[in-house]
Design a protein around this motif. Structure first.
Motif, PDB file in Angstrom:
ATOM      1  N   ASN A   1       0.849  -1.486   0.073  1.00 54.22           N
ATOM      2  CA  ASN A   1      -0.101   0.084  -0.055  1.00 54.22           C
ATOM      3  C   ASN A   1       0.775   1.071   0.036  1.00 54.22           C
ATOM      4  OD1 ASN A   1       0.475   0.732   2.591  1.00 54.22           O
ATOM      5  ND2 ASN A   1      -0.762  -0.838   3.372  1.00 54.22           N
TER       6      ASN A   1
ATOM      7  N   ASP B   1      -7.357   8.508   1.900  1.00 55.25           N
ATOM      8  CA  ASP B   1      -8.325   7.558   2.041  1.00 55.25           C
ATOM      9  C   ASP B   1      -7.873   6.127   1.473  1.00 55.25           C
ATOM     10  OD1 ASP B   1      -9.520   9.766   2.829  1.00 55.25           O
ATOM     11  OD2 ASP B   1     -10.977   9.947   1.099  1.00 55.25           O
ATOM     12  N   VAL B   2      -6.748   6.058   0.675  1.00 52.18           N
ATOM     13  CA  VAL B   2      -6.427   4.857  -0.077  1.00 52.18           C
ATOM     14  C   VAL B   2      -5.022   4.259   0.638  1.00 52.18           C
ATOM     15  CG1 VAL B   2      -7.856   5.049  -1.922  1.00 52.18           C
ATOM     16  CG2 VAL B   2      -5.451   5.962  -1.931  1.00 52.18           C
TER      17      VAL B   2
ATOM     18  N   ARG C   1      -4.196   2.427   2.896  1.00 53.16           N
ATOM     19  CA  ARG C   1      -4.210   0.902   2.873  1.00 53.16           C
ATOM     20  C   ARG C   1      -4.320   0.105   2.110  1.00 53.16           C
ATOM     21  NH1 ARG C   1      -0.004   1.171   6.992  1.00 53.16           N
ATOM     22  NH2 ARG C   1      -0.523   2.745   8.623  1.00 53.16           N
ATOM     23  N   ARG C   2      -4.890   0.564   0.866  1.00 51.52           N
ATOM     24  CA  ARG C   2      -5.095  -0.127  -0.226  1.00 51.52           C
ATOM     25  C   ARG C   2      -3.762  -0.507  -1.018  1.00 51.52           C
ATOM     26  NH1 ARG C   2     -10.171   2.668  -2.892  1.00 51.52           N
ATOM     27  NH2 ARG C   2      -9.011   1.812  -4.706  1.00 51.52           N
ATOM     28  N   ALA C   3      -3.921  -1.966  -1.691  1.00 49.68           N
ATOM     29  CA  ALA C   3      -2.776  -2.198  -2.368  1.00 49.68           C
ATOM     30  C   ALA C   3      -2.675  -1.493  -3.689  1.00 49.68           C
ATOM     31  CB  ALA C   3      -2.917  -3.678  -2.676  1.00 49.68           C
TER      32      ALA C   3
END
Ligand SMILES: Nc1ncnc2c1ncn2[C@@H]1O[C@H](COP(=O)(O)OP(=O)(O)OP(=O)(O)O)[C@@H](O)[C@H]1O
Length: 291
Positions: free
Chosen positions: A90, A124-125, A127-129
């Motif tokens: 991430n 907002d992202v 922690r997203r891959a």
């Protein structure tokens, strides 16, 4: 702050990729413009101290970075053309990893990462891959890694490839916000990428510097050199052979053609105000004419 190329050339085997380039970069955005293969990446890699010139010197604040690259490396943020990111990481993991690679102290680096994610609208992202991100989001992660050390010199190589029109605008706005107290060098083959943000434009053509000037100066040089006319279809090929065409559009009454030329190309052609794209074509055609 100063960054200068002095008579820089680069040869790959028998290929002369850059030829005797002398120029001084200034704070603000410099657009490095040239078609594919013109030598843009070659110049940027040498500025980023990834490769060295075959001849000539590059000076950062008077220090020869060809012999002493470290001063430049400390000042540099670099977003290369083929920027690989680890798709399973991430943004936080990736930026912490990059901070470690750059030997930054982790506590201030973590604070800086939080700030950059905020400024680059990635909080907002975080922690997203990254693998599932759009081209524009990945590019913003790339810019975040280039800005980790708050660099005085930011080099971005063809950064808008793969971005949609809205992402291009956002990217331009971001660079404008960063530009007042940094040297930013952005390479592209698309004139509109830089026309609203570059305070100076360097045009490369086949490894040579065709122009280095403010956009207004480039426009002035192309003044009275751009023509418009409508011609019958069969005449188009002849015009293409003889002149530089900046545009041609099929219309009901013939083909509308925009031509860059020192002289009136056909009887009845009207002189029109140049765009920056015309000015770019004019500058490269002047260089080609003397070679
Ligand atoms: N490592 C290399 N070995 C041999 N030739 C090379 C090498 N790198 C670049 N070249 C050649 O040098 C010239 C300039 O390449 P460069 O990548 O700098 O151009 P560019 O303006 O960045 O274009 P592009 O946007 O296509 O990358 C090209 O003709 C290219 O094929």
């Amino acid at each position: 702050m100063s960054l200068k190329l002095e008579q820089v050339s680069k040869q790959y085997g028998s290929k002369q990729a850059l030829q005797n380039i002398t120029l001084t970069f200034q704070t603000g955005v410099t657009g490095l413009l040239g078609r594919n293969g013109a030598g843009k990446s070659t110049m940027l890699k040498m500025l980023a101290t990834i490769s060295t010139p075959t001849a000539g010197n590059i000076l950062y604040n008077g220090i020869n970075i060809v012999r002493q690259p470290n001063e430049m490396r400390r000042a540099l943020g670099y977003l290369p053309q083929d920027f690989g990111i680890y798709p399973n990481m991430n943004p936080v993991e990736f930026l912490e990893y990059m901070a470690a690679m750059k030997s930054l102290s982790m506590k201030p680096a973590k604070k800086r990462i939080r700030e950059l994610l905020e400024v680059l609208h990635l909080s907002d992202v975080r922690r997203r891959a990254i693998g599932g991100f759009s081209g524009g989001m990945k590019q913003r992660v790339g810019i975040a890694q280039a800005l980790l050390s708050d660099p005085a010199v930011l080099i971005v190589d063809e950064p808008t490839v793969g971005l949609d029109p809205e992402e291009r605008i956002q990217f331009r706005n971001l660079l404008t916000a960063l530009s007042p107290d940094r040297i930013i060098i952005l390479s592209t083959h698309i004139v509109t990428d830089i026309e609203s943000i570059a305070s100076r434009i360097a045009i490369l053509s086949s490894g040579c510097l065709a122009a280095y000037a403010e956009p207004e100066q480039l426009l002035q040089q192309a003044e009275h050199k751009v023509w418009e006319c409508i011609v019958p279809g069969p005449q188009l090929q002849e015009l293409q052979r003889k002149f530089k065409l900046s545009n041609s559009i099929q219309r009901s009454d013939g083909i509308y053609v925009r031509i860059v030329s020192d002289i009136q190309p056909v009887h009845g052609a009207n002189a029109v105000a140049p765009t920056l794209e015309d000015a770019y074509l004019y500058a490269t055609s002047k260089l080609e004419a003397v070679r």
